[in-house]
Design an enzyme around this catalytic site. Sequence first.
Site, short mmCIF file in Angstrom:
data_model
loop_
_atom_site.label_atom_id
_atom_site.label_comp_id
_atom_site.label_asym_id
_atom_site.label_seq_id
_atom_site.Cartn_x
_atom_site.Cartn_y
_atom_site.Cartn_z
N ASN A 80 0.81 -1.22 0.00
CA ASN A 80 0.00 0.00 0.00
C ASN A 80 0.84 1.28 0.00
OD1 ASN A 80 -2.48 1.75 0.96
ND2 ASN A 80 -0.88 2.05 2.50
N TYR A 152 4.35 9.35 -10.88
CA TYR A 152 3.33 8.51 -10.25
C TYR A 152 2.80 7.50 -11.26
CZ TYR A 152 -0.71 7.37 -7.32
OH TYR A 152 -1.64 6.71 -6.55
N THR A 187 -7.69 11.24 1.81
CA THR A 187 -6.49 10.99 2.62
C THR A 187 -5.57 12.18 2.37
OG1 THR A 187 -5.33 9.92 0.79
CG2 THR A 187 -6.62 8.47 2.24
N1 LIG Z 1 -6.03 8.54 -1.91
C1 LIG Z 1 -6.37 8.32 -3.16
O1 LIG Z 1 -7.27 8.96 -3.73
C2 LIG Z 1 -5.70 7.22 -3.95
C3 LIG Z 1 -6.14 6.99 -5.27
C4 LIG Z 1 -5.54 5.96 -6.01
C5 LIG Z 1 -4.56 5.19 -5.42
N2 LIG Z 1 -4.14 5.44 -4.12
C6 LIG Z 1 -3.10 4.58 -3.58
O2 LIG Z 1 -3.52 4.09 -2.31
C7 LIG Z 1 -2.37 3.86 -1.46
C8 LIG Z 1 -2.54 4.58 -0.15
O3 LIG Z 1 -2.68 5.97 -0.43
P1 LIG Z 1 -3.15 7.04 0.66
O4 LIG Z 1 -4.07 7.95 -0.05
O5 LIG Z 1 -3.56 6.37 1.92
O6 LIG Z 1 -1.75 7.81 0.87
P2 LIG Z 1 -1.21 8.67 2.11
O7 LIG Z 1 -2.33 9.16 2.94
O8 LIG Z 1 -0.28 9.67 1.49
O9 LIG Z 1 -0.37 7.60 2.95
C9 LIG Z 1 0.78 7.04 2.39
C10 LIG Z 1 1.33 5.99 3.31
O10 LIG Z 1 2.53 5.48 2.70
C11 LIG Z 1 3.58 5.57 3.64
N3 LIG Z 1 4.88 5.69 2.98
C12 LIG Z 1 5.31 6.63 2.10
N4 LIG Z 1 6.59 6.39 1.76
C13 LIG Z 1 6.97 5.27 2.42
C14 LIG Z 1 8.16 4.50 2.49
N5 LIG Z 1 9.27 4.86 1.82
N6 LIG Z 1 8.18 3.39 3.25
C15 LIG Z 1 7.09 3.01 3.95
N7 LIG Z 1 5.95 3.71 3.97
C16 LIG Z 1 5.88 4.82 3.19
C17 LIG Z 1 3.24 6.77 4.51
O11 LIG Z 1 3.96 6.70 5.72
P3 LIG Z 1 4.30 8.02 6.62
O12 LIG Z 1 3.11 8.23 7.49
O13 LIG Z 1 5.52 7.64 7.36
O14 LIG Z 1 4.54 9.17 5.67
C18 LIG Z 1 1.75 6.55 4.68
O15 LIG Z 1 1.49 5.57 5.65
C19 LIG Z 1 -1.17 4.33 -2.28
O16 LIG Z 1 -0.59 3.22 -2.92
C20 LIG Z 1 -1.78 5.27 -3.31
O17 LIG Z 1 -0.97 5.38 -4.46
C21 LIG Z 1 -4.69 6.45 -3.40
#
Ligand SMILES: NC(=O)c1ccc[n+]([C@@H]2O[C@H](COP(=O)([O-])OP(=O)(O)OC[C@H]3O[C@@H](n4cnc5c(N)ncnc54)[C@H](OP(=O)(O)O)[C@@H]3O)[C@@H](O)[C@H]2O)c1
Length: 229
Positions: A80, A152, A187
């Site tokens: 994730n 991305y 998020t």
């Molecule tokens: N939100 C959306 O609309 C959306 C849409 C499509 C896909 N996604 C995908 O869904 C997934 C989760 O997204 P989200 O929206 O929850 O993102 P987010 O709120 O930005 O959270 C990202 C998470 O990844 C962790 N992270 C970043 N770099 C890291 C590293 N080098 N090693 C370990 N952990 C790391 C962060 O940890 P820290 O807390 O330490 O920074 C955080 O826990 C991602 O794969 C994203 O691409 C999201």
Amino acid sequence: MTVALVTGGTRGIGFEVCRQLGRLDYEVLLGARDLARGKEAEGTLRGEGLKVTVLKLDVTSEEDIDRLGELERVDALVNNAAIAPDRDHPDTSALHVPAKLVRLGFEVNTLGPYRICQQIVPIMQRQGYGRIVNVSSGMAQLAEMNGHSPGYRLSKTALNALTRILSDELRGKNILVNSVDPGWVKTDMGGPSARLSTEEGAETIVWLATLPDGGPNGGFFKEKREIAW
Ligand SMILES: NC(=O)c1ccc[n+]([C@@H]2O[C@H](COP(=O)([O-])OP(=O)(O)OC[C@H]3O[C@@H](n4cnc5c(N)ncnc54)[C@H](OP(=O)(O)O)[C@@H]3O)[C@@H](O)[C@H]2O)c1
């Protein structure tokens, strides 16, 4: 004992996936690059009565990833953790985003999951059971590919290719590998105007992480339905 490993479990969708798998009685290993933030997330979920343990896991750290090979059991792996590397640049055109940001996207979003799978798949092979969910994005779809955010997009399209490669190599081994687009989720990454709650965003991920034997393998899913690559 059923064990799930979720990367990037500190906040957003990953945190909610940890919660939902915990409620399904999984022992959840909550991956966190920053142990203090991970401990806080662990504390919240333990407070809800869930079996959650933080694991130091920066997906760009070979040392952290090498340690994963020592885990006894991993039934479900949710890749994730991700970044949106182009965001740090004032102009997101592919003509202007520097290659170093694209490389950073690959390191976190593609090579992290790749290296983690190399550690976790042998454990799953030993068990004769595994579910791997690569959290991708609609922005990775070649069928819908538009301009901007190359760091991305490229990293997530490559992650989808990893899903195809591993699902083919593991066919018939009861290790199911799939990609998911969680949709536009509220998020830090998705922003406050996003359409879906983290609960909704986590739903298809958890479904894929808990597929029954004989379930889909090598697909790309959104809202529990297959979508085009
Ligand atoms: N939100 C959306 O609309 C959306 C849409 C499509 C896909 N996604 C995908 O869904 C997934 C989760 O997204 P989200 O929206 O929850 O993102 P987010 O709120 O930005 O959270 C990202 C998470 O990844 C962790 N992270 C970043 N770099 C890291 C590293 N080098 N090693 C370990 N952990 C790391 C962060 O940890 P820290 O807390 O330490 O920074 C955080 O826990 C991602 O794969 C994203 O691409 C999201």
